[in-house]
Design a protein around this motif. Structure first.
Motif, PDB file in Angstrom:
ATOM      1  N   GLY A 189       0.848  -1.189   0.000  1.00 17.31           N
ATOM      2  CA  GLY A 189       0.000   0.000   0.000  1.00 17.31           C
ATOM      3  C   GLY A 189       0.879   1.233   0.000  1.00 17.31           C
ATOM      4  N   ILE A 190       0.593   2.200  -0.863  1.00 19.33           N
ATOM      5  CA  ILE A 190       1.447   3.380  -1.020  1.00 19.33           C
ATOM      6  C   ILE A 190       0.673   4.640  -0.645  1.00 19.33           C
ATOM      7  CG2 ILE A 190       2.895   4.734  -2.586  1.00 19.33           C
ATOM      8  CD1 ILE A 190       3.902   1.905  -2.249  1.00 19.33           C
ATOM      9  N   ILE A 191       1.274   5.467   0.203  1.00 18.94           N
ATOM     10  CA  ILE A 191       0.741   6.798   0.496  1.00 18.94           C
ATOM     11  C   ILE A 191       1.512   7.793  -0.370  1.00 18.94           C
ATOM     12  CG2 ILE A 191       0.342   8.552   2.252  1.00 18.94           C
ATOM     13  CD1 ILE A 191       0.566   6.311   4.352  1.00 18.94           C
ATOM     14  N   LEU A 192       0.817   8.434  -1.282  1.00 23.32           N
ATOM     15  CA  LEU A 192       1.437   9.408  -2.177  1.00 23.32           C
ATOM     16  C   LEU A 192       1.346  10.774  -1.498  1.00 23.32           C
ATOM     17  CD1 LEU A 192       2.770   9.262  -4.940  1.00 23.32           C
ATOM     18  CD2 LEU A 192       0.576   9.854  -5.969  1.00 23.32           C
ATOM     19  N   ALA A 193       2.462  11.247  -0.973  1.00 23.27           N
ATOM     20  CA  ALA A 193       2.473  12.447  -0.138  1.00 23.27           C
ATOM     21  C   ALA A 193       2.801  13.688  -0.957  1.00 23.27           C
ATOM     22  CB  ALA A 193       3.504  12.281   0.978  1.00 23.27           C
ATOM     23  N   THR A 194       1.988  14.726  -0.786  1.00 26.40           N
ATOM     24  CA  THR A 194       2.203  15.966  -1.527  1.00 26.40           C
ATOM     25  C   THR A 194       1.990  17.157  -0.606  1.00 26.40           C
ATOM     26  OG1 THR A 194       1.579  17.160  -3.544  1.00 26.40           O
ATOM     27  CG2 THR A 194      -0.205  16.115  -2.311  1.00 26.40           C
ATOM     28  N   VAL A 195       2.189  18.355  -1.120  1.00 30.02           N
ATOM     29  CA  VAL A 195       1.875  19.593  -0.392  1.00 30.02           C
ATOM     30  C   VAL A 195       1.052  20.475  -1.329  1.00 30.02           C
ATOM     31  CG1 VAL A 195       3.910  19.525   1.095  1.00 30.02           C
ATOM     32  CG2 VAL A 195       4.046  20.698  -1.097  1.00 30.02           C
ATOM     33  N   GLY A 196       0.283  21.379  -0.742  1.00 29.96           N
ATOM     34  CA  GLY A 196      -0.534  22.254  -1.568  1.00 29.96           C
ATOM     35  C   GLY A 196      -2.021  22.106  -1.317  1.00 29.96           C
ATOM     36  N   GLY A 197      -2.392  21.342  -0.291  1.00 26.54           N
ATOM     37  CA  GLY A 197      -3.798  21.227   0.055  1.00 26.54           C
ATOM     38  C   GLY A 197      -4.579  20.265  -0.811  1.00 26.54           C
ATOM     39  N   GLU A 198      -5.904  20.418  -0.778  1.00 27.62           N
ATOM     40  CA  GLU A 198      -6.792  19.468  -1.431  1.00 27.62           C
ATOM     41  C   GLU A 198      -6.606  19.422  -2.940  1.00 27.62           C
ATOM     42  OE1 GLU A 198      -9.200  16.375  -1.644  1.00 27.62           O
ATOM     43  OE2 GLU A 198      -8.488  17.309   0.221  1.00 27.62           O
ATOM     44  N   GLU A 199      -6.350  20.576  -3.558  1.00 29.22           N
ATOM     45  CA  GLU A 199      -6.131  20.602  -5.010  1.00 29.22           C
ATOM     46  C   GLU A 199      -4.935  19.740  -5.390  1.00 29.22           C
ATOM     47  OE1 GLU A 199      -5.322  23.796  -8.661  1.00 29.22           O
ATOM     48  OE2 GLU A 199      -5.072  24.415  -6.568  1.00 29.22           O
ATOM     49  N   ALA A 200      -3.878  19.834  -4.598  1.00 27.92           N
ATOM     50  CA  ALA A 200      -2.679  19.046  -4.863  1.00 27.92           C
ATOM     51  C   ALA A 200      -2.949  17.559  -4.662  1.00 27.92           C
ATOM     52  CB  ALA A 200      -1.541  19.505  -3.959  1.00 27.92           C
ATOM     53  N   VAL A 201      -3.746  17.220  -3.650  1.00 31.72           N
ATOM     54  CA  VAL A 201      -4.079  15.819  -3.390  1.00 31.72           C
ATOM     55  C   VAL A 201      -4.848  15.227  -4.563  1.00 31.72           C
ATOM     56  CG1 VAL A 201      -5.461  14.267  -1.938  1.00 31.72           C
ATOM     57  CG2 VAL A 201      -4.025  16.019  -0.884  1.00 31.72           C
ATOM     58  N   GLN A 202      -5.803  15.966  -5.089  1.00 31.94           N
ATOM     59  CA  GLN A 202      -6.592  15.474  -6.222  1.00 31.94           C
ATOM     60  C   GLN A 202      -5.721  15.266  -7.457  1.00 31.94           C
ATOM     61  OE1 GLN A 202      -9.958  18.037  -6.853  1.00 31.94           O
ATOM     62  NE2 GLN A 202     -10.807  17.664  -4.819  1.00 31.94           N
ATOM     63  N   ALA A 203      -4.815  16.222  -7.714  1.00 30.16           N
ATOM     64  CA  ALA A 203      -3.927  16.086  -8.869  1.00 30.16           C
ATOM     65  C   ALA A 203      -2.973  14.911  -8.683  1.00 30.16           C
ATOM     66  CB  ALA A 203      -3.140  17.381  -9.081  1.00 30.16           C
ATOM     67  N   ALA A 204      -2.457  14.740  -7.467  1.00 33.52           N
ATOM     68  CA  ALA A 204      -1.560  13.613  -7.188  1.00 33.52           C
ATOM     69  C   ALA A 204      -2.276  12.290  -7.365  1.00 33.52           C
ATOM     70  CB  ALA A 204      -0.998  13.721  -5.774  1.00 33.52           C
ATOM     71  N   GLY A 205      -3.579  12.275  -7.073  1.00 32.08           N
ATOM     72  CA  GLY A 205      -4.347  11.046  -7.213  1.00 32.08           C
ATOM     73  C   GLY A 205      -4.372  10.513  -8.632  1.00 32.08           C
ATOM     74  N   ILE A 206      -4.290  11.413  -9.614  1.00 32.37           N
ATOM     75  CA  ILE A 206      -4.278  10.972 -11.015  1.00 32.37           C
ATOM     76  C   ILE A 206      -2.997  10.206 -11.307  1.00 32.37           C
ATOM     77  CG2 ILE A 206      -4.312  11.744 -13.422  1.00 32.37           C
ATOM     78  CD1 ILE A 206      -5.912  14.193 -12.461  1.00 32.37           C
ATOM     79  N   THR A 207      -1.861  10.784 -10.906  1.00 30.06           N
ATOM     80  CA  THR A 207      -0.590  10.074 -11.078  1.00 30.06           C
ATOM     81  C   THR A 207      -0.580   8.821 -10.206  1.00 30.06           C
ATOM     82  OG1 THR A 207       0.585  12.126 -11.586  1.00 30.06           O
ATOM     83  CG2 THR A 207       1.921  10.261 -10.884  1.00 30.06           C
ATOM     84  N   GLY A 208      -1.250   8.887  -9.057  1.00 25.03           N
ATOM     85  CA  GLY A 208      -1.319   7.725  -8.183  1.00 25.03           C
ATOM     86  C   GLY A 208      -1.994   6.537  -8.842  1.00 25.03           C
ATOM     87  N   MET A 209      -3.003   6.789  -9.660  1.00 21.10           N
ATOM     88  CA  MET A 209      -3.663   5.690 -10.378  1.00 21.10           C
ATOM     89  C   MET A 209      -2.692   5.028 -11.355  1.00 21.10           C
ATOM     90  SD  MET A 209      -7.584   6.936 -11.078  1.00 21.10           S
ATOM     91  CE  MET A 209      -7.166   8.490 -11.864  1.00 21.10           C
ATOM     92  N   LEU A 210      -1.856   5.850 -11.993  1.00 24.16           N
ATOM     93  CA  LEU A 210      -0.856   5.300 -12.919  1.00 24.16           C
ATOM     94  C   LEU A 210       0.183   4.477 -12.157  1.00 24.16           C
ATOM     95  CD1 LEU A 210      -0.323   8.511 -15.076  1.00 24.16           C
ATOM     96  CD2 LEU A 210      -1.707   6.520 -15.666  1.00 24.16           C
ATOM     97  N   LEU A 211       0.565   4.966 -10.981  1.00 26.80           N
ATOM     98  CA  LEU A 211       1.535   4.230 -10.160  1.00 26.80           C
ATOM     99  C   LEU A 211       0.931   2.914  -9.677  1.00 26.80           C
ATOM    100  CD1 LEU A 211       4.291   4.148  -8.715  1.00 26.80           C
ATOM    101  CD2 LEU A 211       3.207   5.382  -6.814  1.00 26.80           C
ATOM    102  N   ALA A 212      -0.354   2.942  -9.286  1.00 27.45           N
ATOM    103  CA  ALA A 212      -1.026   1.721  -8.830  1.00 27.45           C
ATOM    104  C   ALA A 212      -1.051   0.668  -9.928  1.00 27.45           C
ATOM    105  CB  ALA A 212      -2.450   2.053  -8.377  1.00 27.45           C
ATOM    106  N   ALA A 213      -1.229   1.112 -11.174  1.00 26.75           N
ATOM    107  CA  ALA A 213      -1.242   0.175 -12.296  1.00 26.75           C
ATOM    108  C   ALA A 213       0.138  -0.443 -12.502  1.00 26.75           C
ATOM    109  CB  ALA A 213      -1.699   0.885 -13.561  1.00 26.75           C
ATOM    110  N   ARG A 214       1.190   0.323 -12.247  1.00 22.22           N
ATOM    111  CA  ARG A 214       2.549  -0.189 -12.399  1.00 22.22           C
ATOM    112  C   ARG A 214       2.897  -1.198 -11.303  1.00 22.22           C
ATOM    113  NH1 ARG A 214       5.887   3.280 -15.722  1.00 22.22           N
ATOM    114  NH2 ARG A 214       7.707   2.334 -14.743  1.00 22.22           N
ATOM    115  N   LEU A 215       2.463  -0.907 -10.074  1.00 20.84           N
ATOM    116  CA  LEU A 215       2.869  -1.725  -8.931  1.00 20.84           C
ATOM    117  C   LEU A 215       1.862  -2.809  -8.572  1.00 20.84           C
ATOM    118  CD1 LEU A 215       4.186   1.091  -6.547  1.00 20.84           C
ATOM    119  CD2 LEU A 215       5.511  -0.348  -8.096  1.00 20.84           C
ATOM    120  N   ALA A 216       0.624  -2.665  -9.068  1.00 16.84           N
ATOM    121  CA  ALA A 216      -0.458  -3.595  -8.725  1.00 16.84           C
ATOM    122  C   ALA A 216      -0.718  -3.619  -7.223  1.00 16.84           C
ATOM    123  CB  ALA A 216      -0.141  -5.002  -9.238  1.00 16.84           C
TER     124      ALA A 216
END
Length: 306
Positions: A189-216
């Protein structure tokens, strides 16, 4: 030992590789158009020698991808002595363009007066950060509209690749999911940590989906600068069955306050990978933002490293 004119006798000499012929020939790299605006890398955070070294490496990667590119570094919190402020760098870029035009005219060359931006400002940010972007926009406005500002670097598949690499370097993920071996410390399980508040979290979540596909494995984004965000996501991941977590900073480095990552790692009770840093994809994404702004056709990229 090498001599002033080349390698000593008996040592191999690297010869230029002949150009490949045929339809599979590697395309020649594009070159920066004559008179193109400077690429100005806007670097957040408190300036330091380490941050400057990181920024210089990113700029070096961009230059290597686009010969003839003029690229400089401006610090959001620069002091103009050791670390030039972004506003000062933008003013210098405009003055240099005017000076070059005047010299060309004085030399009798037929040249057109400079038009358009003197610089293209690329923020060294993986994701949105409204506070830092306000600083960048203010510097651009103070320059008298002689610069154009690009978007941040993410979300992008290359950032997912960079995150995968940093996790594998820390022993927290397999280097290649296609290979049939395991890593004893690999996270489920991976916690994708960012800064910049909720907007940054939502944007990081998009890349997080790509990372989840790579790591399963499941990947969820959280904000380092929001109290309780990291602990809440860690609890959600463990509640869904993840046993061994890892913290992956969706950050390049300069925007990360000292000690914040260590605190988050303790809060989540897991190990953390290093920030993205000067991973080659960062330099390529910086250049990509510059080229898109100027309408320069993108160059084909090689296959992902993982």
């Amino acid at each position: 030992m090498s001599s002033p004119t080349g390698p000593a006798s008996g040592l191999p000499v690297r010869m230029p590789r002949p150009r490949q012929s045929g339809r599979h020939r590697r395309p020649e790299p594009a070159a920066a158009p004559e008179g193109a605006p400077a690429l100005v890398l806007a670097v957040p955070g408190v300036p330091s020698a380490a941050i400057r070294s990181l920024a210089e490496e990113v700029v070096s990667i961009a230059r290597s991808e686009l010969p003839g590119l003029e690229a400089v570094i401006g610090f959001l919190d620069g002091d103009d002595a050791e670390y030039p402020a972004l506003s000062t760098v933008l003013a210098s870029a405009d003055a240099l363009r005017t000076q070059r035009y005047q010299l060309a005219v004085a030399a009798g060359r037929e040249v057109s007066a400079p038009t358009g931006p003197a610089a293209v400002v690329v923020p060294l940010l993986a994701g949105p950060d409204s506070a830092l972007m306000r600083q960048v926009r203010q510097a651009v406005m103070d320059s008298g509209n002689t610069a154009e500002l690009t978007e941040v670097l993410g979300p992008h598949p290359l950032l997912a690749e960079a995150l995968h690499v940093r996790l594998s370097e820390a022993g927290l993920a397999r280097a290649d999911r296609a290979r049939l071996f395991t890593v004893a410390t690999a996270a489920d399980g991976i916690i994708l940590a960012t800064v910049g508040g909720e907007e940054a979290v939502q944007a990081a979540g998009i890349t997080g989906m790509l990372l989840a596909a790579r790591l399963a494995v499941p990947v969820m984004a959280a904000a380092l600068d929001q109290e309780g965000s990291i602990a809440s996501i860690a609890e959600q991941l463990r509640g869904s069955g993840s046993v061994q977590l890892a913290l992956a900073p969706y950050l390049i480095g300069p925007e990360l306050a000292e000690g914040l990552l260590d605190e988050a790692s303790k809060e989540a009770g897991c190990s953390a990978a290093e920030p993205l840093g000067a991973y080659p994809a960062i330099g390529r994404l910086v250049l990509s933002q510059y080229m898109v702004t100027l309408g320069i056709p993108p160059q084909p990229q090689g296959a992902p490293s993982l």
